[in-house]
Design a protein around this motif. Structure first.
Motif, PDB file in Angstrom:
ATOM      1  N   MET A 104       0.821  -1.206   0.000  1.00  0.00           N
ATOM      2  CA  MET A 104       0.000   0.000   0.000  1.00  0.00           C
ATOM      3  C   MET A 104       0.861   1.264   0.000  1.00  0.00           C
ATOM      4  N   ARG A 105       1.986   1.218   0.670  1.00  0.00           N
ATOM      5  CA  ARG A 105       2.841   2.407   0.760  1.00  0.00           C
ATOM      6  C   ARG A 105       3.368   2.800  -0.621  1.00  0.00           C
ATOM      7  N   HIS A 106       3.847   1.804  -1.392  1.00  0.00           N
ATOM      8  CA  HIS A 106       4.331   2.097  -2.744  1.00  0.00           C
ATOM      9  C   HIS A 106       3.186   2.547  -3.648  1.00  0.00           C
ATOM     10  N   MET A 107       2.045   1.875  -3.514  1.00  0.00           N
ATOM     11  CA  MET A 107       0.897   2.239  -4.323  1.00  0.00           C
ATOM     12  C   MET A 107       0.455   3.671  -4.034  1.00  0.00           C
ATOM     13  N   TYR A 108       0.401   4.013  -2.765  1.00  0.00           N
ATOM     14  CA  TYR A 108      -0.025   5.351  -2.356  1.00  0.00           C
ATOM     15  C   TYR A 108       0.934   6.420  -2.893  1.00  0.00           C
TER      16      TYR A 108
END
Length: 400
Positions: free
Chosen positions: A203-207
Motif C-alpha cells: 500500500m505504501r508504494h501504491m499510495y
C-alpha cells in the motif's frame, strides 16, 4: 614502501570497523591522523590494497562462492543453494545465486503465517547488482528470514528464476500471500510461478505512486481508510468519496494497481492483515552495512545474521509460558482497555450482537460468532485475533 602500501597499513583496522566508507573518508582519516595531504587517487589506491588484504581479491570471490556453497550443503543438509553461470565468449561468468537455509525453510512451513514479502535493493560494492529477499512474519510479528539471492538486475528472467527456486523449497502452502511493490516485472513473475497465491501490492508504494498523479484532502483523508476497511461496505463508502471528487482516479487504480492492496479483499486463511511490505524493508535495514562486501562474504554474513537471530529467538521462546504469545496478549490488552461498550445482546450460546462506540462516538453494531471465531466486521477472520467486538463479549462474561 610505496604510498599505496603505507596507506593500506594505516587503514587496515579502520576499514574493518568502517566497511561502508569510501576513498574520500579514507583520505580524511589519514590527513586527520597524520597531517599529510594526499591526492584522492592515492587514498583510493591505498584503500583498495587494504580491502584486498582484508577481504581477498574481487576476482577470487566468485570461486570462493562455490567453496562456500559446498561447505554449506555439507554442514546444513537440506539447504538449497543454486549458483548459475553464463558463458561469455570462452569464459564462464557468474550470473546469479539463490540461498535458502534448511532451518529457515522448515521454520517457515511449520510455524509462520503464509505471508511472504518480496523485494530487492542495490549492492554498492564492486559488484553492483541486486540483493533479492523473501521474508516472512513469525507468530510474534517478528521478521522471519526465508531466502535471499543475488543477481545483476531486476529483469523478469531473474525474478522468475528467484521465485522458481523459492517455490522449490516452500511449495504452495495453503493461503499463501506474496506481497511486493508496484514493479510490473515482479508482479508478472509472481503470477507465473505462484498462480494459486494471493498477489498483494504494498500500500505504501501504491499510495506514493498514486499521489504523484492526484492530490488533495479527499485523497489524503480516504485512501488509507479505503485500504484499512475490512468490509465491502466501508470500502465502497470511502471509494465513493473518491469517485465523486475524481472519477478518473478510480480508473487509474483499476488500470495501474489491479492487485489486492485493501483489506476487504484479503483472504481469511493467511491471518495477516499487513498493508505494506515493511518486512522486506526491515531486512534491508539490518544488512545495509554488508552490501559493499564481496559476494562470498555477503552471503555468509547474511547466514551468520540469520543463525544469530534464530538462536536469540529460541532463548526467548524458552522463557515464555504455554499459552498466548506476549505480543498477542499486549495487543488484546490494549484493545480491551480502550473499549467503549454500549451493549451486548446475546442471541444464542455462541452468538451475540455487540454495539460499541467508534472513534467518532458513532454507535456501530456487529454480530459475533464465538464458536467459529468470526465477526461481521471481518477483523477476527483476517487477523486470527479476536476483534474488539469479540473481546467486548468475552470480557462481559467472566464464566466464558
Amino acid at each position: 614502501m610505496t604510498t599505496q602500501g603505507w596507506c593500506a597499513d594505516r587503514l587496515g583496522d579502520w576499514v574493518k570497523k568502517n566497511p561502508t566508507k569510501g576513498a574520500k573518508d579514507a583520505r580524511d582519516k589519514l590527513e586527520g591522523d597524520f597531517g599529510i595531504k594526499l591526492k584522492y587517487s592515492k587514498a583510493w589506491s591505498g584503500l583498495k590494497v587494504a580491502l584486498d588484504q582484508i577481504h581477498g581479491k574481487y576476482e577470487e570471490s566468485f570461486q570462493l562462492l562455490f567453496n562456500w556453497a559446498a561447505q554449506l550443503e555439507q554442514t546444513s543438509p537440506g539447504s538449497h543453494v543454486q549458483i548459475e553461470l553464463e558463458k561469455i565468449g570462452d569464459k564462464n561468468r557468474f550470473k546469479r545465486v539463490f540461498v535458502a537455509l534448511k532451518a529457515c525453510i522448515d521454520g517457515f512451513l511449520a510455524g509462520c503465517r503464509p505471508f511472504i514479502g518480496v523485494d530487492a535493493s542495490f549492492l554498492h560494492g564492486k559488484y553492483t547488482g541486486q540483493l533479492a529477499l523473501a521474508t516472512g512474519v513469525d507468530g510474534h510479528n517478528w521478521l522471519y528470514h526465508i531466502a535471499y539471492s543475488i543477481f545483476d538486475s531486476e529483469t523478469e528472467d531473474n525474478w522468475t528464476w528467484f521465485l522458481e527456486n523459492l517455490h522449490k523449497v516452500i511449495g504452495d502452502p495453503p493461503g499463501l500471500v506474496l506481497c511486493s511493490d508496484a514493479y510490473k516485472v515482479l508482479e508478472k513473475a509472481v503470477g507465473t510461478v505462484f498462480p494459486q497465491a494471493k498477489n498483494r501490492e504494498c500500500m505504501r508504494h501504491m499510495y506514493n505512486n498514486f499521489m504523484k498523479h492526484y492530490s488533495g484532502d479527499v485523497f489524503t483523508d480516504h485512501m488509507y481508510p479505503v485500504a484499512r476497511s475490512y468490509t465491502d461496505y466501508m470500502f465502497k463508502w470511502h471509494m465513493k468519496k473518491l469517485f465523486v471528487y475524481a472519477p478518473e482516479a478510480i480508473d487509474y487504480l483499476q488500470e495501474h494497481h489491479g492487485r489486492i492492496w485493501y483489506r476487504c479483499g484479503f483472504a481469511e486463511d493467511s491471518k495477516c492483515d499487513y498493508l505494506t511490505n515493511n518486512v522486506s524493508g526491515s531486512f534491508n535495514a539490518q544488512i545495509k552495512h554488508l552490501k559493499g562486501l564481496h559476494l562470498h562474504e555477503l552471503v555468509d554474513k547474511i547466514r551468520e545474521l540469520i543463525i544469530e537471530k534464530m538462536y536469540i529467538r529460541k532463548k526467548l521462546g524458552q522463557q515464555w509460558q504455554d499459552g498466548i504469545l506476549p505480543s498477542v496478549m499486549k495487543d488484546l490488552n490494549l484493545i480491551s482497555n480502550n473499549l467503549k461498550v454500549v451493549k451486548v445482546k446475546v442471541s444464542d450460546e455462541d452468538f451475540a450482537e455487540v454495539t460499541l462506540l467508534d472513534e467518532w462516538n458513532n454507535q456501530m453494531r456487529h454480530t459475533v460468532d464465538l464458536k467459529n471465531q468470526n465477526c461481521s466486521c471481518r477483523e477476527w477472520q483476517i487477523t486470527g485475533k479476536p476483534c474488539k467486538h469479540a473481546l467486548a463479549w468475552i470480557l462481559s462474561n467472566r464464566g466464558m
